[in-house]
Write a protein that holds these residues in place. Structure first.
Motif, PDB file in Angstrom:
ATOM      1  N   GLY A 197       0.818  -1.205   0.000  1.00 42.61           N
ATOM      2  CA  GLY A 197       0.000   0.000   0.000  1.00 42.61           C
ATOM      3  C   GLY A 197       0.848   1.251   0.000  1.00 42.61           C
ATOM      4  N   MET A 198       0.321   2.344   0.550  1.00 41.82           N
ATOM      5  CA  MET A 198       0.948   3.658   0.448  1.00 41.82           C
ATOM      6  C   MET A 198       1.330   4.192   1.822  1.00 41.82           C
ATOM      7  SD  MET A 198      -0.645   7.136  -1.272  1.00 41.82           S
ATOM      8  CE  MET A 198      -0.890   6.303  -2.836  1.00 41.82           C
ATOM      9  N   PHE A 199       2.634   4.429   2.029  1.00 42.22           N
ATOM     10  CA  PHE A 199       3.133   5.106   3.219  1.00 42.22           C
ATOM     11  C   PHE A 199       3.534   6.515   2.808  1.00 42.22           C
ATOM     12  CE2 PHE A 199       3.073   0.931   4.892  1.00 42.22           C
ATOM     13  CZ  PHE A 199       3.115   1.039   6.273  1.00 42.22           C
ATOM     14  N   ASP A 200       2.590   7.444   2.967  1.00 42.61           N
ATOM     15  CA  ASP A 200       2.727   8.783   2.408  1.00 42.61           C
ATOM     16  C   ASP A 200       3.353   9.767   3.384  1.00 42.61           C
ATOM     17  OD1 ASP A 200       2.387   9.978  -0.002  1.00 42.61           O
ATOM     18  OD2 ASP A 200       0.252  10.374   0.197  1.00 42.61           O
ATOM     19  N   ALA A 201       3.530   9.362   4.664  1.00 41.76           N
ATOM     20  CA  ALA A 201       4.071  10.279   5.669  1.00 41.76           C
ATOM     21  C   ALA A 201       5.119   9.561   6.515  1.00 41.76           C
ATOM     22  CB  ALA A 201       2.949  10.820   6.566  1.00 41.76           C
ATOM     23  N   TYR A 211       9.110   7.259  12.149  1.00 43.33           N
ATOM     24  CA  TYR A 211       7.668   7.054  12.223  1.00 43.33           C
ATOM     25  C   TYR A 211       7.107   6.993  10.807  1.00 43.33           C
ATOM     26  CZ  TYR A 211       8.564   8.844  16.937  1.00 43.33           C
ATOM     27  OH  TYR A 211       9.069   9.044  18.190  1.00 43.33           O
ATOM     28  N   GLY A 212       6.069   6.186  10.624  1.00 49.20           N
ATOM     29  CA  GLY A 212       5.437   6.087   9.322  1.00 49.20           C
ATOM     30  C   GLY A 212       3.946   5.928   9.431  1.00 49.20           C
ATOM     31  N   TYR A 213       3.217   6.604   8.556  1.00 44.61           N
ATOM     32  CA  TYR A 213       1.761   6.520   8.519  1.00 44.61           C
ATOM     33  C   TYR A 213       1.327   5.860   7.217  1.00 44.61           C
ATOM     34  CZ  TYR A 213      -3.087   7.879   7.825  1.00 44.61           C
ATOM     35  OH  TYR A 213      -4.427   7.852   7.559  1.00 44.61           O
TER      36      TYR A 213
END
Length: 272
Positions: A197-201, A211-213
């Protein structure tokens, strides 16, 4: 955030001054409104609540970062060379296009020396000197010998390395940026390919904790830069609409993992 980009602005707080103060907080920028998330720790886990905190009334997405030289947030709008600044009131200043720079994708960060590094394509990162943001200087490019496709980049103040998550392979990767000096580098994969998926932050604190969102799951993680393995911190109750971004002034760690005492962590979502 629907129809625009969002930003986690780690450790930053709006102040009476034009810039932002660096505290043990987390913030996520999103377009059109702003919320703050409280994450009180209870028996080893975190829960979140939402608090509205402001709006810029604009819609910008791209490569964003915090400039330690003046205390402002800067970003280059996606698919352009246009530089913007966000101040402590949430207002946006347009500095126009950066002469000689490539068009940005949405991954980037600003080094402590004021050099913005952002993704142009799979094999190219642009370097821009923001020591005088009114007259930004394109300093050249970093050429990547192996192409990567990150949704965000984050600079580690402890080891001086840039980190990202490659959507094509699912790996966390690291790449030396040599204080923002043009040249050729080889990104190195870290650990297992566990990122779907997408880790955009993505962002770091001053102790080198990453940290990752995940936009896909709406979960916030702490990620080991040694093993590449993520550890779940909490779910976020408000969906960002598929686009977000992360910045950090690299202040104190907001989450003392392993501590038994209750703590709180805030993330502020400034929608632009």
């Amino acid at each position: 955030m629907r129809g625009g980009g969002g930003l986690y602005a780690h450790h930053l707080k709006r102040s009476a001054a034009a810039g932002l103060r660096c505290l043990a907080l987390c913030h996520r920028r999103q377009p059109l409104s702003a919320e703050a998330y409280d994450l009180p720790r209870r028996r080893g886990s975190y829960a979140t609540t939402v608090e509205t905190s402001g709006s810029t009334g604009q819609n910008r997405d791209g490569a964003w970062g915090y400039n330690a030289l003046d205390g402002y947030i800067y970003g280059v709008d996606e698919n352009s060379r246009r530089l913007y600044r966000i101040d402590g009131a949430g207002d946006i200043t347009d500095f126009g296009s950066i002469s000689g720079a490539g068009d940005a994708l949405n991954a980037g960060d600003i080094l402590p020396n004021g050099r913005l590094i952002y993704e142009v394509n799979l094999n190219t990162w642009q370097i821009v000197d923001l020591s005088n943001p009114a007259t930004p200087i394109a300093l050249g490019e970093i050429s990547l010998s192996i192409g990567v496709n990150p949704e965000d980049l984050a600079f580690n103040p402890v080891d001086g390395i840039m980190y990202g998550i490659d959507r094509n392979s699912g790996f966390l990767f690291r790449a030396a940026v040599n204080n923002g000096t043009p040249g050729s580098v080889t990104p190195q994969a870290i650990g297992p390919a566990v990122y779907a998926g997408m880790f955009d932050a993505l962002w770091f604190d001053r102790d080198g904790r990453l940290y990752g969102y995940s936009n896909t799951t709406n979960n916030l993680f702490v990620i080991s830069t040694a093993t590449g393995v993520p550890q779940l911190v909490s779910g976020i109750p408000v969906d960002e609409g598929g686009r977000s971004d992360g910045i950090s002034c690299r202040g104190p760690a907001p989450i003392p993992l392993g501590a038994s005492r209750a703590i709180s962590m805030k993330t502020r979502m400034l929608r632009t």
